[in-house]
Design an enzyme around this catalytic site. Structure first.
Site, PDB file in Angstrom:
ATOM      1  N   CYS A 114      79.675  -2.004  24.145  1.00 29.28           N
ATOM      2  CA  CYS A 114      79.800  -3.421  23.779  1.00 29.28           C
ATOM      3  C   CYS A 114      78.617  -4.260  24.260  1.00 29.28           C
ATOM      4  CB  CYS A 114      81.103  -3.985  24.328  1.00 29.28           C
ATOM      5  SG  CYS A 114      82.515  -3.040  23.742  1.00 29.28           S
ATOM      6  N   HIS A 261      80.962 -11.357  23.111  1.00 29.97           N
ATOM      7  CA  HIS A 261      81.412 -10.133  22.459  1.00 29.97           C
ATOM      8  C   HIS A 261      82.884 -10.301  22.099  1.00 29.97           C
ATOM      9  CE1 HIS A 261      82.585  -6.113  21.663  1.00 29.97           C
ATOM     10  NE2 HIS A 261      83.255  -5.972  22.794  1.00 29.97           N
ATOM     11  N   ASN A 291      87.285  -5.549  17.082  1.00 25.16           N
ATOM     12  CA  ASN A 291      86.155  -5.332  17.989  1.00 25.16           C
ATOM     13  C   ASN A 291      85.175  -4.373  17.307  1.00 25.16           C
ATOM     14  OD1 ASN A 291      84.404  -4.451  19.990  1.00 25.16           O
ATOM     15  ND2 ASN A 291      85.987  -4.159  21.554  1.00 25.16           N
TER      16      ASN A 291
HETATM   17  C1  LIG Z   1      95.033  -3.290  25.183  1.00 24.70           C
HETATM   18  C2  LIG Z   1      95.680  -4.609  25.464  1.00 24.70           C
HETATM   19  C3  LIG Z   1      95.677  -5.460  24.204  1.00 24.70           C
HETATM   20  C4  LIG Z   1      97.125  -4.365  25.888  1.00 24.70           C
HETATM   21  O1  LIG Z   1      97.713  -5.600  26.148  1.00 24.70           O
HETATM   22  P1  LIG Z   1      98.674  -5.753  27.394  1.00 24.70           P
HETATM   23  O2  LIG Z   1      99.086  -7.165  27.432  1.00 24.70           O
HETATM   24  O3  LIG Z   1      97.965  -5.199  28.582  1.00 24.70           O
HETATM   25  O4  LIG Z   1      99.848  -4.871  26.980  1.00 24.70           O
HETATM   26  P2  LIG Z   1     101.224  -4.763  27.755  1.00 24.70           P
HETATM   27  O5  LIG Z   1     100.987  -4.156  29.078  1.00 24.70           O
HETATM   28  O6  LIG Z   1     101.927  -6.067  27.746  1.00 24.70           O
HETATM   29  O7  LIG Z   1     101.999  -3.797  26.825  1.00 24.70           O
HETATM   30  C5  LIG Z   1     101.748  -2.490  26.922  1.00 24.70           C
HETATM   31  C6  LIG Z   1     102.882  -1.834  26.182  1.00 24.70           C
HETATM   32  O8  LIG Z   1     102.620  -1.977  24.794  1.00 24.70           O
HETATM   33  C7  LIG Z   1     102.525  -0.680  24.220  1.00 24.70           C
HETATM   34  N1  LIG Z   1     101.468  -0.717  23.214  1.00 24.70           N
HETATM   35  C8  LIG Z   1     100.172  -0.362  23.354  1.00 24.70           C
HETATM   36  N2  LIG Z   1      99.532  -0.527  22.194  1.00 24.70           N
HETATM   37  C9  LIG Z   1     100.441  -1.004  21.315  1.00 24.70           C
HETATM   38  C10 LIG Z   1     100.363  -1.365  19.963  1.00 24.70           C
HETATM   39  N3  LIG Z   1      99.215  -1.289  19.269  1.00 24.70           N
HETATM   40  N4  LIG Z   1     101.474  -1.802  19.362  1.00 24.70           N
HETATM   41  C11 LIG Z   1     102.634  -1.916  20.020  1.00 24.70           C
HETATM   42  N5  LIG Z   1     102.763  -1.563  21.318  1.00 24.70           N
HETATM   43  C12 LIG Z   1     101.673  -1.117  21.955  1.00 24.70           C
HETATM   44  C13 LIG Z   1     102.205   0.245  25.351  1.00 24.70           C
HETATM   45  O9  LIG Z   1     102.613   1.544  25.054  1.00 24.70           O
HETATM   46  C14 LIG Z   1     102.987  -0.361  26.488  1.00 24.70           C
HETATM   47  O10 LIG Z   1     104.323   0.029  26.343  1.00 24.70           O
HETATM   48  P3  LIG Z   1     105.256   0.249  27.652  1.00 24.70           P
HETATM   49  O11 LIG Z   1     105.306  -1.066  28.335  1.00 24.70           O
HETATM   50  O12 LIG Z   1     106.544   0.679  27.042  1.00 24.70           O
HETATM   51  O13 LIG Z   1     104.570   1.299  28.468  1.00 24.70           O
HETATM   52  C15 LIG Z   1      94.952  -5.377  26.593  1.00 24.70           C
HETATM   53  O14 LIG Z   1      95.169  -4.732  27.813  1.00 24.70           O
HETATM   54  C16 LIG Z   1      93.479  -5.518  26.341  1.00 24.70           C
HETATM   55  O15 LIG Z   1      93.059  -6.129  25.389  1.00 24.70           O
HETATM   56  N6  LIG Z   1      92.669  -4.984  27.254  1.00 24.70           N
HETATM   57  C17 LIG Z   1      91.229  -5.046  27.103  1.00 24.70           C
HETATM   58  C18 LIG Z   1      90.817  -4.082  26.071  1.00 24.70           C
HETATM   59  C19 LIG Z   1      89.410  -4.277  25.632  1.00 24.70           C
HETATM   60  O16 LIG Z   1      88.931  -5.365  25.601  1.00 24.70           O
HETATM   61  N7  LIG Z   1      88.785  -3.182  25.251  1.00 24.70           N
HETATM   62  C20 LIG Z   1      87.470  -3.196  24.756  1.00 24.70           C
HETATM   63  C21 LIG Z   1      86.542  -3.556  25.840  1.00 24.70           C
HETATM   64  S1  LIG Z   1      85.012  -3.912  25.260  1.00 24.70           S
END
Ligand SMILES: CC(C)(COP(=O)(O)OP(=O)(O)OC[C@H]1O[C@@H](n2cnc3c(N)ncnc32)[C@H](O)[C@@H]1OP(=O)(O)O)[C@@H](O)C(=O)NCCC(=O)NCCS
Length: 334
Positions: A114, A261, A291
């Protein structure tokens, strides 16, 4: 010696095919509501078939060259930022050079995810300012759709990424005053495994196996500790933006436009709030593209230039955070 470089042209290319959150929810256990609430993404673009990062890069590059009023013969180096090169090697920059009909010149890939576009920008700026090149083509291009697991197993990552490319032509600042003020690059490799893709791996023979694709913990797809990445991103983004501003005697209120980004709308909202930057100054288009990694900043810049948000005289900051971990910022007087 040239004192300052500037962006002389910008181009963008995304595949025609739009994949909505509802489209994904037909292939995995997810929902439009979950994706929008957590990331701000509504849709992304996926390639149809037989298209590599350098093919999208070519379209973006041709548009950037046209805006700059230059031809490929005027370019002295090509830098291609990507984590999804057309093939393992040689570099997508070399493939792109051939597609554009470039003469022999330096052409290389920057594999810094990124932050790759900003690392490339810094490299191009260095080449120009020491007189090794007059004009440099910098492309950020990614094809994620062929490398993600579009099933419930891969949903955390699969819903986030999209395909796209953006390109800029860098050259001497027209008036010697406007242009790139400074670039600030960082990396902390101890967090590599928090967001990574292990296969194909030169540590193993063969480099990729059927087990990688079928096991409980598949190595052939990107893996991410989402919350961990989020926490680091919301710390490093404000830090590096402040660093770029301070290096030029500025503070956040001086900023006219922030082009972050596009990893997650929530991250960008958090950063804007932390720096007390009005949201209207922040360019966000993740809702339409997801992204696109190294392509996200040049695509956002393209749109902000076209719709008049980036104008002459403004102080414009680009900032990125991603796998590595790597993070970076570039400050421009436009
Ligand atoms: C990935 C991301 C969106 C997850 O959001 P979050 O608020 O942390 O998610 P939560 O912890 O509230 O929820 C996770 C739950 O959703 C589930 N889940 C994950 N992806 C899912 C999806 N696409 N659809 C539905 N449920 C999903 C998981 O399995 C987990 O379930 P569990 O609680 O039963 O274990 C967030 O952490 C994020 O954006 N992180 C940064 C990622 C990023 O920027 N990456 C690129 C970097 S350059």
């Amino acid at each position: 010696m040239i004192q300052r470089t500037h962006i002389l042209g910008v181009g963008k290319a995304v595949p025609e095919r739009v994949v909505t959150n509802d489209d994904l929810s037909r292939r995995m256990d997810t929902s439009d509501q979950w994706i929008q609430q957590r990331t701000g993404i509504r849709e992304r673009h996926h390639i149809g078939s037989d298209c590599g990062a350098s093919d999208l890069g070519r379209q973006a590059a041709e548009e950037a060259l046209a805006e700059a009023g230059l031809g490929i013969a005027d370019i002295d180096a090509i830098i291609f930022a990507t984590l999804s090169p057309d093939i393992d090697w040689p570099a997508s920059a070399c493939l792109l050079a051939a597609k554009l009909g470039a003469r022999a010149m330096p052409a290389f890939d920057v594999r810094n995810q990124c932050s790759g576009f900003l690392y490339s920008l810094a490299s191009a700026d260095a080449l120009i300012r020491v007189g090794r090149a007059r004009h440099v083509l910098v492309v950020g291009g990614e094809i994620h759709s062929t490398g993600i697991d579009i099933t419930t197993r891969g949903r955390e990552v699969a819903v986030i990424f999209g395909d796209g490319a953006g390109a800029v032509v860098l050259g001497p600042s027209p008036d010697g005053q406007c242009g790139l003020l400074s670039c600030h690059l960082h990396a902390e490799g101890k967090y590599a495994e928090k967001l990574w893709l292990e296969a194909a791996s030169s540590r193993r023979r063969p480099r990729i196996t059927v087990g990688d694709l079928g096991g409980d913990d598949p190595a052939a797809y990107p893996r991410m500790s989402g919350r961990y990445v989020f926490k680091h991103a919301v710390t490093r983004f404000p830090e590096v933006i402040q660093e770029a501003l301070a290096a030029n005697g500025c503070t956040p209120p001086d900023l006219d436009v922030l082009i972050p980004h596009q990893a997650n709308l929530r991250i960008n909202q958090f950063v804007a709030a932390a720096l007390e930057i009005e949201e209207s100054k922040v360019v966000n288009n993740i809702d339409r593209y997801g992204n696109t990694t190294a392509a996200s900043i040049p695509i956002a810049l393209y749109e902000a230039r076209r719709d008049g948000r980036v104008k002459e005289g403004q102080l414009v900051c680009m900032a990125a955070f991603g796998a590595g971990f790597t993070w970076a910022a570039a400050l421009f007087r436009w």
